[in-house]
Scaffold this motif. Structure first.
Motif, PDB file in Angstrom:
ATOM      1  N   ASP A  43       0.847  -1.181   0.000  1.00 40.52           N
ATOM      2  CA  ASP A  43       0.000   0.000   0.000  1.00 40.52           C
ATOM      3  C   ASP A  43       0.889   1.240   0.000  1.00 40.52           C
ATOM      4  O   ASP A  43       2.010   1.226   0.530  1.00 40.52           O
ATOM      5  CB  ASP A  43      -0.897   0.029   1.243  1.00 40.52           C
ATOM      6  CG  ASP A  43      -1.927  -1.098   1.241  1.00 40.52           C
ATOM      7  OD1 ASP A  43      -2.131  -1.718   0.177  1.00 40.52           O
ATOM      8  OD2 ASP A  43      -2.508  -1.349   2.309  1.00 40.52           O
ATOM      9  N   GLU A  46       2.205   2.229   3.335  1.00 42.31           N
ATOM     10  CA  GLU A  46       3.222   1.331   3.879  1.00 42.31           C
ATOM     11  C   GLU A  46       4.556   1.528   3.183  1.00 42.31           C
ATOM     12  O   GLU A  46       5.611   1.451   3.822  1.00 42.31           O
ATOM     13  CB  GLU A  46       2.766  -0.121   3.772  1.00 42.31           C
ATOM     14  CG  GLU A  46       3.729  -1.124   4.401  1.00 42.31           C
ATOM     15  CD  GLU A  46       3.942  -0.915   5.895  1.00 42.31           C
ATOM     16  OE1 GLU A  46       4.765  -1.642   6.472  1.00 42.31           O
ATOM     17  OE2 GLU A  46       3.294  -0.024   6.501  1.00 42.31           O
ATOM     18  N   ARG A 236       3.999  -4.389   6.507  1.00 42.92           N
ATOM     19  CA  ARG A 236       2.617  -4.817   6.685  1.00 42.92           C
ATOM     20  C   ARG A 236       2.075  -5.362   5.373  1.00 42.92           C
ATOM     21  O   ARG A 236       2.320  -4.802   4.300  1.00 42.92           O
ATOM     22  CB  ARG A 236       1.775  -3.632   7.159  1.00 42.92           C
ATOM     23  CG  ARG A 236       2.219  -3.092   8.516  1.00 42.92           C
ATOM     24  CD  ARG A 236       1.662  -1.701   8.761  1.00 42.92           C
ATOM     25  NE  ARG A 236       2.099  -1.156  10.049  1.00 42.92           N
ATOM     26  CZ  ARG A 236       2.041   0.138  10.361  1.00 42.92           C
ATOM     27  NH1 ARG A 236       1.576   1.006   9.477  1.00 42.92           N
ATOM     28  NH2 ARG A 236       2.455   0.539  11.551  1.00 42.92           N
ATOM     29  N   SER A 239      -3.190  -4.535   1.453  1.00 39.90           N
ATOM     30  CA  SER A 239      -4.632  -4.648   1.678  1.00 39.90           C
ATOM     31  C   SER A 239      -5.318  -5.382   0.540  1.00 39.90           C
ATOM     32  O   SER A 239      -6.407  -5.933   0.718  1.00 39.90           O
ATOM     33  CB  SER A 239      -5.251  -3.250   1.837  1.00 39.90           C
ATOM     34  OG  SER A 239      -4.998  -2.451   0.684  1.00 39.90           O
ATOM     35  N   ARG A 240      -4.673  -5.405  -0.635  1.00 44.26           N
ATOM     36  CA  ARG A 240      -5.205  -6.146  -1.776  1.00 44.26           C
ATOM     37  C   ARG A 240      -4.552  -7.515  -1.840  1.00 44.26           C
ATOM     38  O   ARG A 240      -3.366  -7.651  -1.531  1.00 44.26           O
ATOM     39  CB  ARG A 240      -4.930  -5.391  -3.085  1.00 44.26           C
ATOM     40  CG  ARG A 240      -5.597  -4.034  -3.186  1.00 44.26           C
ATOM     41  CD  ARG A 240      -5.015  -3.253  -4.348  1.00 44.26           C
ATOM     42  NE  ARG A 240      -3.607  -2.940  -4.112  1.00 44.26           N
ATOM     43  CZ  ARG A 240      -2.794  -2.420  -5.026  1.00 44.26           C
ATOM     44  NH1 ARG A 240      -3.241  -2.195  -6.240  1.00 44.26           N
ATOM     45  NH2 ARG A 240      -1.537  -2.159  -4.725  1.00 44.26           N
TER      46      ARG A 240
END
Length: 327
Positions: A43, A46, A236, A239-240
């Motif tokens: 992301d 990130e 991290r 998100s996808r």
């Protein structure tokens, strides 16, 4: 790290570093974080956080190297006009945050990072500070792991970031861009190869034949690799959902693969593209043949499994980008 009894300490330090750190290369390039980074899957927020962590790492060791610029082991490779990355990272962070360079450090994202720094960032910065005051020659290992990685695997990251975040050269990716050795123009892939050769020669000149210095540099390089692997592990998850689980190309240090005999082919084609804007048919045929031969050599040389896949993936990734750029 105790020196392996099979290690030929008569070899130049550049050779020892390139050939004795295969496990460290593989630990870094097969991590989830390295894969997300090189595939452009992180992301945006990130990637910015990662860049902020790198800024503090580079700012710390570049200040340390400057402090010891005349040290006989460090002096031959001291070239801040060519290598200094902290200022480029600051510019990239500011661009991605859409704030002036002078104010990015007061951005809430950076304030939060400093208020709750990941343990690996604290460990990394502390290690560099300790080495700078206790055994400065070991700083060569940290610059080797980062700078030669930026010149090698870092170029994969640059292409992925440009595509993922819709960036142009110089905007948000200046960290991965270098000047020509002894010049002011932007370095091509061929120029970066010359920079790496110059750097290896400088390392060899600075370390010389001193076995104790070689052992110290090798020991510190393993520490630097592990600290960078921990940085990747701290990333991290995107998100996808990830589109691929393919391992990353070597991102740190001076990878010994693809085989030396085939490194010149991508350089040749890159320089042809810069000169003519197109590829000769013979060059494209040679590229396809080299890709097939690279796979054969990797298997023949025993580079199978995950490490071998990482090395072949690096070649395939490069080919895909070149054909995409030419189309």
């Amino acid at each position: 790290m105790a020196t392996s009894p099979t290690l030929d300490t008569t070899a130049p330090i550049a050779t020892l570093l390139r050939t004795s750190l295969t496990d460290a290369h593989d630990r870094a390039s097969t991590s989830d974080g390295a894969g997300w980074l090189t595939r452009g899957e992180l992301d945006r927020e990130e990637y910015i956080r990662y860049s902020m962590m790198l800024y503090h790492v580079y700012n710390t060791f570049e200040r340390a190297i400057e402090q010891h610029a005349t040290h006989p082991v460090l002096q031959p490779t001291y070239n801040p006009s060519l290598f200094a990355r902290a200022s480029s990272l600051a510019a990239d962070i500011a661009h991605l945050l859409q704030v002036p360079v002078s104010s990015w450090q007061s951005h809430p994202a950076h304030v939060e990072l400093l208020a709750n720094p990941p343990q690996v960032l604290t460990d990394y910065v502390s290690r560099i500070q300790f080495v700078a005051t206790s055994d400065p020659q070991r700083l060569l290992a940290h610059s080797y792991v980062r700078y030669l990685g930026d010149l090698s695997g870092g170029q994969f990251i640059k292409r992925a970031l440009k595509k993922s975040f819709d960036l142009e050269d110089g905007d948000g990716v200046s960290f991965y861009e270098f000047k020509q050795l002894g010049g002011t123009g932007s370095a091509t892939i061929g120029d970066m190869k010359k920079i790496k050769e110059w750097y290896r020669d400088g390392m060899n000149a600075g370390v010389g034949d001193d076995v104790a210095v070689k052992e110290a540099i090798l020991d510190e390089a393993v520490i630097a690799f592990d600290l960078n692997s921990a940085l990747f592990a701290n990333l991290r998850a995107p998100s996808r959902p990830t589109a691929s689980a393919s391992p990353a190309p070597p991102l740190l240090g001076d990878p010994a693969t693809p085989p030396e005999a085939h490194k010149s082919l991508p350089v040749q084609l890159q320089e042809e593209e810069a000169t003519t804007g197109t590829y000769r048919v013979a060059s494209v045929i040679a590229l396809v043949a080299a890709l097939s031969l690279s796979h054969f050599l990797l298997v023949l040389g025993g580079f199978t499994g995950v490490p071998g896949a990482a090395k072949l993936e690096a070649v395939q990734h490069w080919c895909a980008n070149q054909f995409a750029a030419a189309s």
